[in-house]
Design a protein around this motif. Structure first.
Motif, mmCIF file in Angstrom:
data_model
loop_
_atom_site.group_PDB
_atom_site.id
_atom_site.type_symbol
_atom_site.label_atom_id
_atom_site.label_comp_id
_atom_site.label_asym_id
_atom_site.label_seq_id
_atom_site.Cartn_x
_atom_site.Cartn_y
_atom_site.Cartn_z
ATOM 1 N N MET A 1 0.846 -1.202 0.000
ATOM 2 C CA MET A 1 0.000 0.000 0.000
ATOM 3 C C MET A 1 0.876 1.244 0.000
ATOM 4 O O MET A 1 1.883 1.315 0.712
ATOM 5 C CB MET A 1 -0.923 0.005 1.223
ATOM 6 N N SER A 2 0.516 2.248 -0.797
ATOM 7 C CA SER A 2 1.290 3.486 -0.885
ATOM 8 C C SER A 2 1.207 4.264 0.427
ATOM 9 O O SER A 2 0.220 4.197 1.156
ATOM 10 C CB SER A 2 0.763 4.355 -2.033
ATOM 11 N N LEU A 3 2.278 5.026 0.697
ATOM 12 C CA LEU A 3 2.330 5.859 1.892
ATOM 13 C C LEU A 3 2.159 7.315 1.493
ATOM 14 O O LEU A 3 2.888 7.839 0.643
ATOM 15 C CB LEU A 3 3.663 5.675 2.618
ATOM 16 N N LEU A 4 1.184 7.987 2.101
ATOM 17 C CA LEU A 4 0.936 9.409 1.880
ATOM 18 C C LEU A 4 1.437 10.191 3.093
ATOM 19 O O LEU A 4 1.026 9.933 4.222
ATOM 20 C CB LEU A 4 -0.557 9.665 1.686
ATOM 21 N N SER A 5 2.320 11.150 2.837
ATOM 22 C CA SER A 5 2.813 12.033 3.908
ATOM 23 C C SER A 5 2.068 13.354 3.846
ATOM 24 O O SER A 5 1.969 13.973 2.778
ATOM 25 C CB SER A 5 4.319 12.287 3.729
ATOM 26 N N ILE A 6 1.545 13.775 4.980
ATOM 27 C CA ILE A 6 0.798 15.034 5.062
ATOM 28 C C ILE A 6 1.634 16.015 5.871
ATOM 29 O O ILE A 6 1.857 15.820 7.077
ATOM 30 C CB ILE A 6 -0.573 14.810 5.721
ATOM 31 N N ILE A 7 2.154 17.049 5.204
ATOM 32 C CA ILE A 7 3.051 18.023 5.821
ATOM 33 C C ILE A 7 2.217 19.193 6.334
ATOM 34 O O ILE A 7 1.476 19.826 5.565
ATOM 35 C CB ILE A 7 4.091 18.548 4.813
#
Length: 303
Positions: A1-7
């Motif tokens: 599963m892809s990892l989404l980073s929320i800055i």
């Protein structure tokens, strides 16, 4: 599963950070991704850091980075991008003016439609003053006419990027940063998703007209040599005009007054353009110092 980073850059956001976290999680929990929330405390003087620590203790998705002082939003965004591990990263404000519901459309654009970046395009400014609207509108007109990079009116930092674009942004380590220009400079295929202006969840804007003007000047000086060229052209023009004027004033009864007027005008214009050149020299001076963009005081980043 892809990892989404929320800055999430945070500066004195104690009133809104919990509301933001709740609204954000409602949206990303429905998306087909794993995610991390990288919250950067930019030297807040309120209880923002305390709340970030509390969130990181109860939510394993939350990571916090805290600066030793206020280094500015540009530094906070860079720090968040550098700290993140995601295949994708999105930059969001903590005041909910960047609506979390747009994340699904952004993710679809870059994971299914072939885009490298998906950005939010604000199409209304219902909560801004007339003066602020006027300054913002004219800034984009000016910078697009002076620089080689194109920036759309209404675009901001709210955008989701693939890892290739994240790495391109991180490769540019200049001290004087203007991210809107950097996003345009690196290129990549971008989809703009329109959204209506949102009211702040709580608190007041940290951007005064003075800080917005300084930010606009940073953009112009970072991506355009036009002010220097304008200084040269105007300087030559004024020299020619002064020679002609002196010829007329030699035969005029108000010769002395006219001469003083011309000298004052030329002196004032000289000082203005010396200041412009000085700004460029100062920016180069700061780059050559090679000072860090920010200093981390504490963090819960995994070693």
């Amino acid at each position: 599963m892809s990892l989404l980073s929320i800055i999430v850059p945070c500066y004195n956001e104690e009133e809104s950070i919990l509301l933001f976290h709740e609204a954000l999680c409602k949206q990303v929990d429905q998306m087909p991704v794993d995610y991390e929330i990288v919250m950067v405390n930019d030297g807040s003087s309120d209880d923002t850091l305390k709340l970030l620590k509390q969130l990181s203790a109860i939510d394993e998705h939350c990571i916090y980075v805290s600066f030793s002082r206020n280094f500015g939003k540009e530094a906070a965004m860079y720090a968040g991008l550098k700290a993140c591990h995601g295949d994708y990263a999105v930059i969001m404000d903590a005041d909910l003016q960047h609506p979390p519901y747009l994340l699904k459309d952004m993710y679809a654009a870059i994971s299914e439609e072939g885009y490298d970046c998906a950005g939010g395009l604000r199409i209304s400014r219902t909560h801004d003053s007339r003066l602020r609207k006027f300054v913002s509108h004219n800034f984009y007109q000016v910078i697009n006419s002076l620089s080689d990079v194109e920036m759309k009116e209404g675009e901001g930092d709210f955008r989701m990027m693939k890892r290739c674009m994240i790495n391109a942004i991180l490769s540019m380590k200049e001290y004087n940063r203007y991210s809107k220009g950097l996003f345009s400079f690196v290129g990549f295929k971008t989809k703009w998703i329109p959204f209506e202006d949102e009211e702040r969840a709580a608190g007041n804007s940290k951007w005064s007209l003075k800080s917005l003007f300084s930010y606009a000047m940073e953009g112009i000086l970072s991506f355009s040599e036009a002010p220097v060229h304008m200084a040269m052209v105007l300087g030559i023009t004024l020299c020619l005009a002064s020679v002609i004027s002196l010829g007329f004033l030699l035969f005029a009864p108000s010769f002395a007054i006219g001469l003083v007027t011309i000298l004052l005008l030329l002196s004032g214009i000289q000082l203005i353009f010396i200041g412009i050149v000085g700004k460029y020299v100062t920016k180069d001076y700061m780059e050559n110092k090679q000072r860090p963009l920010y200093i981390v005081k504490e963090s819960n980043l995994p070693l």
